[in-house]
Design a protein around this motif. Structure first.
Motif, PDB file in Angstrom:
ATOM      1  N   GLN A   1       0.838  -1.091  -0.023  1.00  0.00           N
ATOM      2  CA  GLN A   1      -0.007  -0.090   0.021  1.00  0.00           C
ATOM      3  C   GLN A   1       0.734   1.164  -0.094  1.00  0.00           C
ATOM      4  O   GLN A   1       0.563   2.412  -0.771  1.00  0.00           O
ATOM      5  N   LEU A   2       2.033   1.151   0.856  1.00  0.00           N
ATOM      6  CA  LEU A   2       2.786   2.374   0.967  1.00  0.00           C
ATOM      7  C   LEU A   2       3.427   2.589  -0.446  1.00  0.00           C
ATOM      8  O   LEU A   2       3.603   3.859  -0.977  1.00  0.00           O
ATOM      9  N   ARG A   3       3.929   1.585  -1.274  1.00  0.00           N
ATOM     10  CA  ARG A   3       4.678   1.907  -2.352  1.00  0.00           C
ATOM     11  C   ARG A   3       3.807   2.064  -3.619  1.00  0.00           C
ATOM     12  O   ARG A   3       3.799   2.911  -4.587  1.00  0.00           O
ATOM     13  N   ALA A   4       2.316   2.005  -3.388  1.00  0.00           N
ATOM     14  CA  ALA A   4       1.285   2.167  -4.348  1.00  0.00           C
ATOM     15  C   ALA A   4       0.898   3.684  -4.036  1.00  0.00           C
ATOM     16  O   ALA A   4       0.210   4.259  -5.181  1.00  0.00           O
ATOM     17  N   THR A   5       1.048   4.152  -3.224  1.00  0.00           N
ATOM     18  CA  THR A   5       0.466   5.473  -2.786  1.00  0.00           C
ATOM     19  C   THR A   5       1.452   6.623  -2.409  1.00  0.00           C
ATOM     20  O   THR A   5       1.121   7.713  -2.784  1.00  0.00           O
ATOM     21  N   GLU A   6       2.742   6.240  -2.374  1.00  0.00           N
ATOM     22  CA  GLU A   6       3.625   7.351  -2.127  1.00  0.00           C
ATOM     23  C   GLU A   6       3.826   8.117  -3.211  1.00  0.00           C
ATOM     24  O   GLU A   6       3.910   7.581  -4.533  1.00  0.00           O
ATOM     25  N   ALA A   7       4.281   9.307  -2.945  1.00  0.00           N
ATOM     26  CA  ALA A   7       4.581  10.169  -4.261  1.00  0.00           C
ATOM     27  C   ALA A   7       5.957   9.904  -5.197  1.00  0.00           C
ATOM     28  O   ALA A   7       6.932   9.219  -4.551  1.00  0.00           O
ATOM     29  N   PRO A   8       6.074  10.035  -6.354  1.00  0.00           N
ATOM     30  CA  PRO A   8       7.107   9.287  -7.321  1.00  0.00           C
ATOM     31  C   PRO A   8       8.327  10.319  -6.963  1.00  0.00           C
ATOM     32  O   PRO A   8       8.294  11.522  -6.383  1.00  0.00           O
ATOM     33  N   GLY A   9       9.201   9.583  -6.753  1.00  0.00           N
ATOM     34  CA  GLY A   9      10.636  10.051  -6.623  1.00  0.00           C
ATOM     35  C   GLY A   9      10.979  10.314  -5.021  1.00  0.00           C
ATOM     36  O   GLY A   9      12.258  10.886  -4.916  1.00  0.00           O
ATOM     37  N   THR A  10      10.174   9.755  -4.101  1.00  0.00           N
ATOM     38  CA  THR A  10      10.522  10.053  -2.756  1.00  0.00           C
ATOM     39  C   THR A  10      10.186   8.620  -2.098  1.00  0.00           C
ATOM     40  O   THR A  10       9.445   8.906  -1.101  1.00  0.00           O
ATOM     41  N   PRO A  11      10.757   7.660  -2.342  1.00  0.00           N
ATOM     42  CA  PRO A  11      10.479   6.588  -1.775  1.00  0.00           C
ATOM     43  C   PRO A  11      10.864   6.278  -0.348  1.00  0.00           C
ATOM     44  O   PRO A  11      12.043   6.823  -0.015  1.00  0.00           O
ATOM     45  N   MET A  12      10.206   5.928   0.486  1.00  0.00           N
ATOM     46  CA  MET A  12      10.498   5.776   1.943  1.00  0.00           C
ATOM     47  C   MET A  12      11.429   4.670   2.215  1.00  0.00           C
ATOM     48  O   MET A  12      10.971   3.416   1.784  1.00  0.00           O
ATOM     49  N   PRO A  13      12.504   4.575   2.891  1.00  0.00           N
ATOM     50  CA  PRO A  13      13.362   3.474   3.425  1.00  0.00           C
ATOM     51  C   PRO A  13      12.429   2.513   4.323  1.00  0.00           C
ATOM     52  O   PRO A  13      12.024   3.016   4.924  1.00  0.00           O
ATOM     53  N   VAL A  14      12.187   1.337   3.843  1.00  0.00           N
ATOM     54  CA  VAL A  14      11.370   0.270   4.557  1.00  0.00           C
ATOM     55  C   VAL A  14      12.467  -0.921   5.015  1.00  0.00           C
ATOM     56  O   VAL A  14      12.956  -1.387   3.999  1.00  0.00           O
ATOM     57  N   LEU A  15      12.196  -1.284   6.202  1.00  0.00           N
ATOM     58  CA  LEU A  15      13.015  -2.334   6.625  1.00  0.00           C
ATOM     59  C   LEU A  15      11.948  -3.346   7.305  1.00  0.00           C
ATOM     60  O   LEU A  15      11.168  -2.829   7.962  1.00  0.00           O
ATOM     61  N   ALA A  16      11.982  -4.304   6.598  1.00  0.00           N
ATOM     62  CA  ALA A  16      11.093  -5.368   7.091  1.00  0.00           C
ATOM     63  C   ALA A  16      11.543  -6.400   8.295  1.00  0.00           C
ATOM     64  O   ALA A  16      12.760  -6.839   8.210  1.00  0.00           O
ATOM     65  N   VAL A  17      10.923  -6.641   9.325  1.00  0.00           N
ATOM     66  CA  VAL A  17      11.398  -7.294  10.482  1.00  0.00           C
ATOM     67  C   VAL A  17      10.336  -8.490  10.304  1.00  0.00           C
ATOM     68  O   VAL A  17       9.216  -8.689  10.644  1.00  0.00           O
ATOM     69  N   THR A  18      11.225  -9.860  10.471  1.00  0.00           N
ATOM     70  CA  THR A  18      10.592 -10.942  10.329  1.00  0.00           C
ATOM     71  C   THR A  18      11.342 -12.196  11.030  1.00  0.00           C
ATOM     72  O   THR A  18      12.552 -12.320  10.899  1.00  0.00           O
ATOM     73  N   ALA A  19      10.665 -13.314  11.567  1.00  0.00           N
ATOM     74  CA  ALA A  19      11.195 -14.573  11.405  1.00  0.00           C
ATOM     75  C   ALA A  19      11.122 -15.225  10.581  1.00  0.00           C
ATOM     76  O   ALA A  19      11.847 -16.510  10.502  1.00  0.00           O
ATOM     77  N   PHE A  20      10.394 -15.223   9.289  1.00  0.00           N
ATOM     78  CA  PHE A  20      10.205 -15.823   8.490  1.00  0.00           C
ATOM     79  C   PHE A  20      11.586 -15.599   7.478  1.00  0.00           C
ATOM     80  O   PHE A  20      11.626 -14.462   6.823  1.00  0.00           O
ATOM     81  N   VAL A  21      12.355 -16.356   7.135  1.00  0.00           N
ATOM     82  CA  VAL A  21      13.590 -15.967   6.511  1.00  0.00           C
ATOM     83  C   VAL A  21      14.021 -16.768   5.524  1.00  0.00           C
ATOM     84  O   VAL A  21      15.137 -16.573   4.790  1.00  0.00           O
ATOM     85  N   LEU A  22      13.280 -17.758   4.769  1.00  0.00           N
ATOM     86  CA  LEU A  22      13.518 -18.647   3.774  1.00  0.00           C
ATOM     87  C   LEU A  22      13.391 -17.714   2.443  1.00  0.00           C
ATOM     88  O   LEU A  22      12.996 -16.637   2.491  1.00  0.00           O
ATOM     89  N   SER A  23      14.121 -18.235   1.484  1.00  0.00           N
ATOM     90  CA  SER A  23      14.171 -17.324   0.219  1.00  0.00           C
ATOM     91  C   SER A  23      12.766 -16.972  -0.345  1.00  0.00           C
ATOM     92  O   SER A  23      12.641 -15.923  -1.044  1.00  0.00           O
ATOM     93  N   ALA A  24      11.872 -18.021  -0.191  1.00  0.00           N
ATOM     94  CA  ALA A  24      10.485 -17.666  -0.831  1.00  0.00           C
ATOM     95  C   ALA A  24       9.872 -16.693  -0.157  1.00  0.00           C
ATOM     96  O   ALA A  24       9.241 -15.668  -0.508  1.00  0.00           O
ATOM     97  N   ASN A  25      10.215 -16.487   1.279  1.00  0.00           N
ATOM     98  CA  ASN A  25       9.475 -15.252   2.314  1.00  0.00           C
ATOM     99  C   ASN A  25      10.507 -13.972   1.955  1.00  0.00           C
ATOM    100  O   ASN A  25       9.781 -13.072   1.363  1.00  0.00           O
ATOM    101  N   ARG A  26      11.786 -14.252   1.488  1.00  0.00           N
ATOM    102  CA  ARG A  26      12.475 -12.831   1.292  1.00  0.00           C
ATOM    103  C   ARG A  26      11.995 -12.367  -0.017  1.00  0.00           C
ATOM    104  O   ARG A  26      11.922 -11.170  -0.298  1.00  0.00           O
ATOM    105  N   ASP A  27      11.718 -13.205  -0.970  1.00  0.00           N
ATOM    106  CA  ASP A  27      11.276 -12.969  -2.395  1.00  0.00           C
ATOM    107  C   ASP A  27      10.035 -12.110  -2.238  1.00  0.00           C
ATOM    108  O   ASP A  27      10.016 -10.950  -3.138  1.00  0.00           O
ATOM    109  N   GLN A  28       9.159 -12.717  -1.649  1.00  0.00           N
ATOM    110  CA  GLN A  28       7.766 -12.000  -1.455  1.00  0.00           C
ATOM    111  C   GLN A  28       8.063 -10.769  -0.955  1.00  0.00           C
ATOM    112  O   GLN A  28       7.238  -9.752  -1.268  1.00  0.00           O
TER     113      GLN A  28
END
Length: 482
Positions: A294-321
């Motif tokens: 939702q954030l990426r779909a609505t934020e203004a062009p050219g001003t992306p906010m840095p986003v750090l995901a915090v998770t216990a799900f760490v396999l490559s499929a999770n990371r890719d998603q």
């Protein structure tokens, strides 16, 4: 399992152990060290079972040696004491502050060696000495007051299930077999002997090219990111993790707003006013994946906010998603240290620099860890030539960028940035690498406006690297590069 371990480690990190008596404090420090080891073993087990990479495997390996050895001392002082054995640790004063060695493998090696020594030294003493050897080798030697190795044991020391049949102690003999494999993994060498005065001596020798940290004194450690003026949103439903991450962010001088579920996070981000977002992936009402989308779909062009995901799900499929949703980085639970947390935050800020913190600007033009590894792999005699060639390569790129700007030649800019992308990665300057990638993309698209905005800062960054390499050459060899 990883989420439960994160709760244990988070609770211990938030506890004031200084108020406890020495024995209780020691026991909880041992619990903390064991939980950290369990977290790493869980990651390795997942990786082995799924063929995936372990959590954090895509991040550079860097271990702060002092705290690492402190955890080893706390764990084994308590454990040995329960068996009537005295454990001591002797640390030389000239040890490097940071090493580029896998802490999980190193801890498993020491746990096997110290554990064996405790088993064979009833009512005795086990000592771990850590010092620098010839040619800057890092030496970790475990000695004990036990009977030492018999001839039969010495003959089958590293064999699979190599324990002699007449051994009086229980066990399968897998310990040293595992230790040898782990030592080879981190490019170390094992030396085994019996001490003249009795007892066993087992040493792990890490040549400089195996541990090369790039940092030799505490004063030279790269600073944690300064988040002064940074407004951070933390979306996390677990109270322990809320407190822990908030405490870490505030330690880095950020102003923190905490929300407890995904819907609150989406509403807060929609209202604006934040420079950085840390989003838990598993939350009530709305998942972290959906919040980021939702954030990426609505934020203004050219001003992306840095986003750090915090998770216990760490396999490559999770990371890719997670990355596909728009996250800039992933911080795996449990969070083992402020250093690891700070590095993860710094990486997302370098990728998408926010307006408030000065993290990217404060990063050195040349990462000493990357540079020292390159020089260690080249060998002592080839270090001069490698460093001189790197300086020349950056100089040529700088000239090519200036020429491409003067001639308005997008093809030349594309060629030079292609070279620069790998050069910047070699010296660990990820900010410069991202700038080069952006200019390369602009040159491919023949986007004259983007090219015009990008060339001058990129040239300035390359010039800073050239200056830093000159200083490195002077500092290491006492003379300027030819």
């Amino acid at each position: 399992m990883r989420a439960a371990i994160a709760d244990i480690l988070g609770g211990l990190a938030l506890s004031d152990l200084s108020r406890l008596d020495a024995a209780s404090r020691l026991q909880l420090q041992r619990v903390q060290s064991s939980a950290e080891q369990l977290a790493r073993l869980t990651d390795e087990t997942l990786a082995h079972m799924t063929g995936d990479t372990a959590a954090g495997a895509d991040a550079p390996v860097s271990t702060t040696l002092g705290p690492f050895l402190g955890r080893i001392a706390a764990r084994w002082t308590a454990h040995a004491g329960q068996h009537g054995v005295r454990f001591t640790m002797d640390r030389a004063e000239d040890l490097p502050a940071r090493i580029g060695t896998d802490p999980a493998a190193l801890e498993r090696i020491l746990s096997n060696l110290v554990g064996n020594a405790v088993k064979y030294s009833p009512d005795g003493e086990v000592a771990l000495r850590v010092h620098m050897g010839p040619q800057e080798a890092l030496c970790l030697r475990v000695s004990d007051t036990g009977p030492g190795f018999s001839d039969a044991a010495m003959a089958r020391l590293f064999d699979f299930e190599g324990r002699p049949q007449d051994s009086a102690r229980p066990g399968s003999g897998l310990g040293l077999h595992i230790v040898r494999d782990l030592a080879q993994r981190i490019r170390g060498q094992l030396q085994v002997a019996n001490a003249p005065e009795g007892g066993a001596l087992v040493s792990l020798i890490l040549p400089r090219r195996a541990w090369a940290p790039g940092v030799e004194t505490p004063a030279a450690l790269e600073a944690l990111p300064d988040l002064s003026g940074c407004r951070a949103l933390l979306a996390e439903d677990n109270p322990t993790n809320q407190l822990l991450i908030r405490q870490m962010l505030e330690t880095l001088a950020a102003t923190v707003t905490v929300v407890e579920d995904g819907q609150e996070a989406a509403e807060a981000l929609d209202g604006g006013g934040f420079d950085l977002a840390l989003i838990d992936i598993e939350m009530p009402r709305l998942s972290g994946i959906d919040v980021i989308r939702q954030l990426r779909a609505t934020e203004a062009p050219g001003t992306p906010m840095p986003v750090l995901a915090v998770t216990a799900f760490v396999l490559s499929a999770n990371r890719d998603q997670i990355y596909a949703a728009g996250a800039d980085g992933i911080l795996a639970k449990p969070i083992l240290s402020l250093d690891a947390f700070g590095e993860a935050v710094a990486r997302v800020l370098r990728k998408r620099p926010g307006p408030a913190p000065d993290t990217a600007a404060a990063a050195p033009p040349v990462d000493p860890v990357h540079l020292d590894r390159l020089l260690a792999l080249a060998g002592l005699e080839d270090g001069r030539e490698l460093l001189s060639r790197m300086r020349d390569d950056f100089t040529q790129v700088c000239k090519g960028l200036a020429e491409g700007r003067a001639r308005d030649d997008a093809t030349l800019l594309r060629a030079r940035t292609h070279v620069l992308i790998s050069l910047a990665g070699a010296v660990g300057n990820s900010a410069l690498q991202h700038q080069a990638e952006a200019l390369n993309a602009a040159a491919r698209a023949d986007d004259r406006d983007a090219i015009g905005r990008s060339v001058a800062p990129l040239i300035a960054g390359v010039e800073a690297v050239c200056t830093a390499l000159e200083q490195e050459f002077l500092g290491r060899y006492g003379e300027a590069a030819e």
